[in-house]
Design a protein around this motif. Structure first.
Motif, PDB file in Angstrom:
ATOM      1  N   VAL A  34       0.843  -1.193   0.000  1.00  0.00           N
ATOM      2  CA  VAL A  34       0.000   0.000   0.000  1.00  0.00           C
ATOM      3  C   VAL A  34       0.879   1.245   0.000  1.00  0.00           C
ATOM      4  N   LEU A  35       0.624   2.129  -0.964  1.00  0.00           N
ATOM      5  CA  LEU A  35       1.273   3.433  -0.968  1.00  0.00           C
ATOM      6  C   LEU A  35       0.213   4.448  -0.571  1.00  0.00           C
ATOM      7  N   VAL A  36       0.464   5.158   0.519  1.00  0.00           N
ATOM      8  CA  VAL A  36      -0.464   6.187   0.997  1.00  0.00           C
ATOM      9  C   VAL A  36       0.159   7.544   0.673  1.00  0.00           C
ATOM     10  N   ILE A  37      -0.578   8.342  -0.082  1.00  0.00           N
ATOM     11  CA  ILE A  37      -0.133   9.684  -0.459  1.00  0.00           C
ATOM     12  C   ILE A  37      -0.881  10.685   0.406  1.00  0.00           C
ATOM     13  N   PHE A  38      -0.150  11.590   1.039  1.00  0.00           N
ATOM     14  CA  PHE A  38      -0.750  12.664   1.829  1.00  0.00           C
ATOM     15  C   PHE A  38      -0.693  13.929   0.982  1.00  0.00           C
ATOM     16  N   ALA A  39      -1.869  14.470   0.653  1.00  0.00           N
ATOM     17  CA  ALA A  39      -1.947  15.621  -0.251  1.00  0.00           C
ATOM     18  C   ALA A  39      -1.426  16.897   0.400  1.00  0.00           C
ATOM     19  N   GLU A  93      -0.640   6.318  12.606  1.00  0.00           N
ATOM     20  CA  GLU A  93       0.200   5.122  12.484  1.00  0.00           C
ATOM     21  C   GLU A  93       1.357   5.293  11.502  1.00  0.00           C
ATOM     22  N   LEU A  94       1.129   6.112  10.468  1.00  0.00           N
ATOM     23  CA  LEU A  94       2.164   6.292   9.458  1.00  0.00           C
ATOM     24  C   LEU A  94       3.073   7.489   9.739  1.00  0.00           C
ATOM     25  N   GLY A  95       2.807   8.197  10.836  1.00  0.00           N
ATOM     26  CA  GLY A  95       3.627   9.367  11.141  1.00  0.00           C
ATOM     27  C   GLY A  95       3.535  10.390  10.034  1.00  0.00           C
ATOM     28  N   GLY A 103       3.467  14.095   1.550  1.00  0.00           N
ATOM     29  CA  GLY A 103       4.255  12.964   2.019  1.00  0.00           C
ATOM     30  C   GLY A 103       3.677  11.699   1.418  1.00  0.00           C
ATOM     31  N   ALA A 104       4.432  10.636   1.460  1.00  0.00           N
ATOM     32  CA  ALA A 104       3.939   9.338   1.014  1.00  0.00           C
ATOM     33  C   ALA A 104       4.638   8.260   1.834  1.00  0.00           C
ATOM     34  N   ALA A 105       3.923   7.182   2.064  1.00  0.00           N
ATOM     35  CA  ALA A 105       4.474   6.056   2.822  1.00  0.00           C
ATOM     36  C   ALA A 105       4.112   4.759   2.116  1.00  0.00           C
ATOM     37  N   LEU A 106       5.102   3.893   1.976  1.00  0.00           N
ATOM     38  CA  LEU A 106       4.899   2.576   1.393  1.00  0.00           C
ATOM     39  C   LEU A 106       4.848   1.557   2.514  1.00  0.00           C
ATOM     40  N   VAL A 107       3.776   0.776   2.536  1.00  0.00           N
ATOM     41  CA  VAL A 107       3.610  -0.286   3.525  1.00  0.00           C
ATOM     42  C   VAL A 107       3.715  -1.609   2.783  1.00  0.00           C
ATOM     43  N   GLY A 108       4.621  -2.466   3.233  1.00  0.00           N
ATOM     44  CA  GLY A 108       4.838  -3.754   2.589  1.00  0.00           C
ATOM     45  C   GLY A 108       3.739  -4.749   2.900  1.00  0.00           C
ATOM     46  N   LEU A 115       9.010   2.597   3.409  1.00  0.00           N
ATOM     47  CA  LEU A 115       9.550   3.790   2.779  1.00  0.00           C
ATOM     48  C   LEU A 115       8.683   4.986   3.129  1.00  0.00           C
ATOM     49  N   LYS A 116       9.328   6.111   3.399  1.00  0.00           N
ATOM     50  CA  LYS A 116       8.616   7.371   3.588  1.00  0.00           C
ATOM     51  C   LYS A 116       9.335   8.424   2.760  1.00  0.00           C
TER      52      LYS A 116
END
Length: 145
Positions: A34-39, A93-95, A103-108, A115-116
């Motif tokens: 999952v890649l979460v993108i923070f706008a 949870e993703l800081g 920002g963006a965070a990759l969750v394996g 990755l952040k």
């Protein structure tokens, strides 16, 4: 503990996976990355990241990716099935960066943050990081992938 890398002009933090799984993304565990993108406030960097990712839907699909975008208090699925997710829990949870910051965070697939980034990351860089993961290497050896 995290390692910091500089890919081009993008600040990247690649974690060693020693943290606890992200509970709010439990439905994706062992199924999807999952890649979460923070706008960002004007959505310029988030839109650039989103458009760049969607230009290679095949690459996203091959890597079992789900892409989510958080804008304000809304969680929107950009690629793959997103489900009913709690924006506040994901941010915590993703800081996540401050609201209005990109920002963006990759969750394996194991549920941990891999990755952040604080700037958009290219598909090539993102896919290279994913492809270097042991689980992805094992997937690539399977005849059905």
């Amino acid at each position: 503990m995290s390692k910091r890398f500089l890919y081009g002009a993008t600040k990247v933090e690649e974690t060693d996976g020693a943290q606890a799984p992200v509970a709010s993304l439990e439905t994706f565990r062992w199924k999807s990355r999952v890649l979460v993108i923070f706008a960002d406030r004007d959505n310029s960097r988030a839109a650039r990241q989103e458009n760049q990712l969607l230009a290679d839907r095949t690459g996203l699909g091959e890597r079992d990716m789900v892409v989510l975008k958080i804008s304000g208090s809304t969680v929107k699925s950009i690629f793959g099935a997103g489900g009913n997710l709690n924006e506040g829990a994901l941010r915590k949870e993703l800081g996540a960066p401050e609201t209005g910051e990109f920002g963006a965070a990759l969750v394996g697939k194991d549920g941990t943050v891999k990755l952040k980034v604080s700037e958009p990351v290219s598909n090539g860089e993102l896919f290279a990081i994913i492809d270097s993961m042991p689980m992805r290497a094992a997937e690539a050896l399977k005849p059905d992938k």
